[in-house]
Design a protein around this motif. Structure first.
Motif, short mmCIF file in Angstrom:
data_model
loop_
_atom_site.label_atom_id
_atom_site.label_comp_id
_atom_site.label_asym_id
_atom_site.label_seq_id
_atom_site.Cartn_x
_atom_site.Cartn_y
_atom_site.Cartn_z
N ARG A 190 -6.43 4.97 24.00
CA ARG A 190 -5.23 4.84 23.16
C ARG A 190 -4.11 5.66 23.76
O ARG A 190 -4.34 6.66 24.44
N LEU A 191 -2.89 5.25 23.48
CA LEU A 191 -1.72 5.97 23.95
C LEU A 191 -1.37 7.05 22.95
O LEU A 191 -1.39 6.82 21.73
N GLN A 192 -1.08 8.25 23.44
CA GLN A 192 -0.76 9.38 22.57
C GLN A 192 0.45 10.12 23.12
O GLN A 192 0.57 10.32 24.32
N THR A 193 1.33 10.53 22.23
CA THR A 193 2.45 11.38 22.58
C THR A 193 2.29 12.69 21.82
O THR A 193 2.04 12.68 20.62
N ARG A 194 2.39 13.78 22.55
CA ARG A 194 2.27 15.10 21.91
C ARG A 194 3.32 16.02 22.51
O ARG A 194 3.89 15.74 23.55
N SER A 195 3.57 17.10 21.82
CA SER A 195 4.52 18.09 22.34
C SER A 195 3.87 19.46 22.31
O SER A 195 2.94 19.71 21.55
N TYR A 196 4.37 20.33 23.17
CA TYR A 196 3.85 21.69 23.23
C TYR A 196 4.98 22.62 23.69
O TYR A 196 6.02 22.17 24.16
N GLU A 197 4.74 23.91 23.51
CA GLU A 197 5.73 24.91 23.90
C GLU A 197 5.25 25.63 25.15
O GLU A 197 4.11 26.07 25.23
N PRO B 221 -11.00 13.23 20.11
CA PRO B 221 -10.28 14.07 19.17
C PRO B 221 -8.91 14.47 19.71
O PRO B 221 -8.66 14.42 20.90
N ASP B 222 -8.04 14.89 18.84
CA ASP B 222 -6.75 15.44 19.23
C ASP B 222 -6.91 16.94 19.23
O ASP B 222 -6.55 17.62 18.28
N GLU B 223 -7.48 17.49 20.29
CA GLU B 223 -7.81 18.91 20.31
C GLU B 223 -6.85 19.72 21.16
O GLU B 223 -6.95 20.92 21.20
N ALA B 224 -6.00 19.07 21.89
CA ALA B 224 -5.12 19.82 22.80
C ALA B 224 -4.00 20.49 22.06
O ALA B 224 -3.59 20.11 21.02
N SER C 145 10.36 26.77 25.96
CA SER C 145 10.93 25.42 25.89
C SER C 145 9.88 24.43 25.40
O SER C 145 8.68 24.63 25.57
N ARG C 146 10.34 23.37 24.77
CA ARG C 146 9.45 22.33 24.24
C ARG C 146 9.30 21.22 25.26
O ARG C 146 10.27 20.82 25.89
N ARG C 147 8.09 20.73 25.44
CA ARG C 147 7.80 19.62 26.35
C ARG C 147 7.08 18.52 25.59
O ARG C 147 6.32 18.80 24.68
#
Length: 143
Positions: free
Chosen positions: A76-83, A140-143, A88-90
């Motif tokens: 599946r395609l997933q979009t996530r963001s992190y700092e 899972p969404d563990e990241a 800065s946000r990516r």
């Protein structure tokens, strides 16, 4: 609603296998997927798709996959963001794979040029006998 993606391409480099603080293995890799058409110079461009696999599938990808290996990835395609560390946000868009097929086989270490035998060997399956590896648990969404 449906969120499924299937890719066939070659790994751009060896997968990065690591274990998170909770002990779950995660493999990150990029697949180069050729486009169906040629550009103005008559060459095929490629898209470089980031992929991630979890748990046993991650360990198997880390063990059997290497740069240049032809694979099919379903997920599946997933979009996530992190700092980042500098604050800065990516944003990252990636395929969370729950199945991986090895579509070619690595050559033997001795350099004889023969394909490895089919089955669960260190070299994986041979051409024409793709082996599917599935994550028995939902990714899972563990990241």
């Amino acid at each position: 609603m449906l969120n499924r993606i299937q890719l066939i391409g070659r790994l751009t480099r060896d997968p990065e296998l690591r274990y998170l603080s909770n002990g779950h293995p995660m493999a990150q890799f990029t697949v180069a997927v050729d486009r169906d058409f040629r550009n103005a110079a008559g060459e095929r461009d490629a898209d470089f798709i980031k992929c991630v696999a979890w748990r046993k599938l991650a360990e198997q990808v880390g063990q059997y996959c290497a740069q240049g290996r032809l694979v099919a990835v379903e997920g599946r395609l997933q979009t996530r963001s992190y700092e980042t560390q500098d604050g800065s946000r990516r944003r990252v868009t990636e395929v969370v794979g729950d199945r991986v097929w090895f579509l070619d086989s690595r050559k033997t270490e001795a350099g004889s040029g023969t394909d490895a035998p089919a089955g669960n060997t260190a070299d994986g399956p041979t051409v024409g006998q793709p082996e599917v590896i599935e994550d028995p648990e939902a990714s899972p969404d563990e990241a």
